[in-house]
Enzyme design. Structure first.
Site, short mmCIF file in Angstrom:
data_model
loop_
_atom_site.label_atom_id
_atom_site.label_comp_id
_atom_site.label_asym_id
_atom_site.label_seq_id
_atom_site.Cartn_x
_atom_site.Cartn_y
_atom_site.Cartn_z
N LYS A 79 0.84 -1.20 0.00
CA LYS A 79 0.00 0.00 0.00
C LYS A 79 0.88 1.25 0.00
O LYS A 79 1.92 1.30 0.67
CB LYS A 79 -0.90 -0.04 1.23
CG LYS A 79 -1.99 1.01 1.30
CD LYS A 79 -2.86 0.72 2.52
CE LYS A 79 -3.99 1.72 2.68
NZ LYS A 79 -4.83 1.40 3.86
N SER A 158 -9.55 1.16 3.19
CA SER A 158 -8.80 1.99 2.26
C SER A 158 -7.71 1.23 1.50
O SER A 158 -7.01 1.81 0.66
CB SER A 158 -8.15 3.15 3.01
OG SER A 158 -7.23 2.65 3.99
N SER A 182 -9.55 -1.37 7.38
CA SER A 182 -9.10 -1.07 6.02
C SER A 182 -8.37 -2.18 5.30
O SER A 182 -8.07 -2.06 4.12
CB SER A 182 -8.22 0.19 6.03
OG SER A 182 -9.01 1.32 6.26
#
Length: 497
Positions: A79, A158, A182
């Site tokens: 990420k 996310s 997330s």
């Protein structure tokens, strides 16, 4: 090769060790997938050059019979809120669109030391603020299970980019971050296993913070065994992170034959929320029945402060956001406005232009909560409620419950149009209802895909366990995985391949 790209880490590692395939061949195929699936917008940056270089090093180790372990030669993704030295790290924000860190996050350093090959940095909601990976400066990420041009489903957030990177076949596992769900949220929507470890078990060094006391590096992979392999590589003490537990990590090894007859599993009544879809409820009931048939004992338990968790999290989140993002002022690094007449004007314009709408709203609200006249009313009360939520879990564990079984998300992945019809806070309240309490308490949780909905989208359930009980958590998760046999998404079945 497409079939190999959707295999497990263990399967591919066996072929690498046996000399049946070279890491560089797998890496080239994975890079090709990132190009083919570019419309999904899973990656912000594809690190193809570094991937090829590391794959060549892995080829050499393969030739010399000196491979570093089961992750050697395996493509992974990270990420884009984890720092990687000399590689752009953006947090999906204009504010950091040209930020190149001078050091590696511990998570990445340990994966690199294990021989894993970085394919790229994945998309996210700006500064990890969201539940859909739609609020990114680089555009939204689409769910591979339905990426139709006119009516596509969100990937969850996310860490949606990390989830889509794995499910698309461009990597075998990915690192996300989990502050309120997330990692588990996108894993649920994309049909993956998603682990949020115990707070402090995995180093946060190099993870650009959202909420310091809740952020945890998470793992997304296609099955439980692959999650275990990654966890064993990244967990453990770190001198660079003061929040990391000062306890030696003992590697987990889960057998293929599992006996669950001694497990006591709780079903929290508060998680039967009004917005829970009938299909998710059916999954919950079915897996509960499977567990009973397998010999586990199930009982209804209560976590009475669950309904306060989202509101409590909203306050604490905004307060940390206001504090953590104060450093982005155009003075040292990151975006700086081109036109300004004074230092104050530069600071004002930089933050106004560099941050997106959601981020600016959270900063403003957080500063309001932290005003002297509001501090006791909001922040202090939220901290007190957080303690009560944690005590709820402790009460359950002390009543001889080993694990909790709940939904992960209340529904299948929403369509993009349905998702944006509500504001960001309302969506987070719905999407993170079941996942967020685990972050408040700092306990480990994992999501496991169960079946496809009538619309052909993944439906998942979540397991939660006491702190540092990852082995128990993942053992039962693997048993469920074996029992439900969730269908694998083959690359040939997608509209992109």
């Amino acid at each position: 090769m497409n079939k190999l790209l959707t295999a497990s880490v263990k399967e591919v590692s066996k072929k690498i060790y046996g000399g049946d395939i070279r890491p560089s061949d797998i890496t080239k195929a994975a890079i090709k997938i990132t190009s083919i699936t570019k419309p999904l917008n899973a990656y912000i940056t594809v690190t193809d050059e570094i991937a090829k270089k590391h794959a060549e090093n892995s080829d050499l180790r393969q030739k010399n019979r000196s491979l570093l372990g089961e992750l050697d030669g395996i493509p992974i993704a990270i990420k884009d809120n984890f720092c990687i030295k000399d590689h752009r790290t953006t947090c999906a924000s204009k504010m950091l669109s040209n930020f190149f860190p001078t050091y590696d996050a511990t998570v990445y350093q340990r994966l690199k030391d294990a021989g894993a090959i970085l394919l790229g940095k994945t998309n996210l909601d700006e500064f990890a603020m969201g539940s859909g990976t739609i609020d990114s400066y680089y555009g939204p990420t689409k769910n591979l299970w339905n990426s139709n041009e006119n009516s596509w489903n969100i990937a969850g957030g996310s860490s949606g980019g990390s989830a889509v990177a794995v499910i698309s076949g461009s990597c075998y596992a990915a690192i996300g971050s989990d502050t309120g769900g997330s990692t588990r949220n996108p894993a649920s929507y994309c049909g993956l296993v998603g682990l949020k470890p115990t707070y402090g078990l995995v180093s946060r060094y190099g993870l650009i913070p959202l909420v310091n006391s809740m952020d945890v590096p998470g793992i997304l992979a296609r099955n439980v065994d692959d999650v275990v392999l990654v966890l064993n590589s990244i967990a453990g003490q770190d001198e660079f992170d003061s929040t990391c537990l000062q306890k030696e990590y003992v590697s987990i090894d889960i057998l293929d034959t599992i006996n669950i007859s001694n497990f006591r599993i709780g079903i929290p009544k508060e998680y039967k929320e009004k917005n829970l879809s009938p299909e998710v409820q059916e999954c919950w009931d079915t897996v509960s029945q499977y567990l009973c048939e397998g010999g586990a004992s199930l009982s209804t338990v209560s976590l009475p402060h669950t309904n306060y968790s989202i509101m409590c999290y909203t306050i604490l989140n905004r307060c940390d956001v206001a504090s953590n993002l104060a450093c982005y002022d155009g003075m040292q690094y990151g975006y700086r406005s081109d036109e300004w007449s004074s230092v104050y004007d530069m600071y004002k314009k930089t933050r106004s232009e560099g941050f997106g709408k959601i981020v600016k709203e959270r900063i403003l609200v957080g500063n309001y909560f932290l005003l002297e006249e509001n501090y006791e009313e909001y922040y202090v009360k939220a901290m007190k409620i957080r303690r009560l939520i944690s005590e709820d879990f402790n009460t359950v564990w002390n009543s001889n419950i080993d694990l909790l079984l709940t939904p992960t998300t209340l529904t299948e992945a929403p369509t993009y149009n349905d998702f944006i019809s509500m504001d960001n806070q309302a969506q987070c309240s719905i999407q993170d209802y079941c996942t967020q309490p685990a972050n408040m308490a700092g306990i480990p949780a994992v999501t496991v895909p169960i079946k496809l909905s009538k619309n052909g989208l993944p439906l998942s359930l979540q397991l939660m366990a006491p702190s540092l009980k990852e082995e128990v958590l993942l053992t039962v998760a693997k048993w469920i995985e074996q029992r439900v046999q969730f269908p694998k998404l083959e690359l040939k079945d997608t509209c992109l391949l």
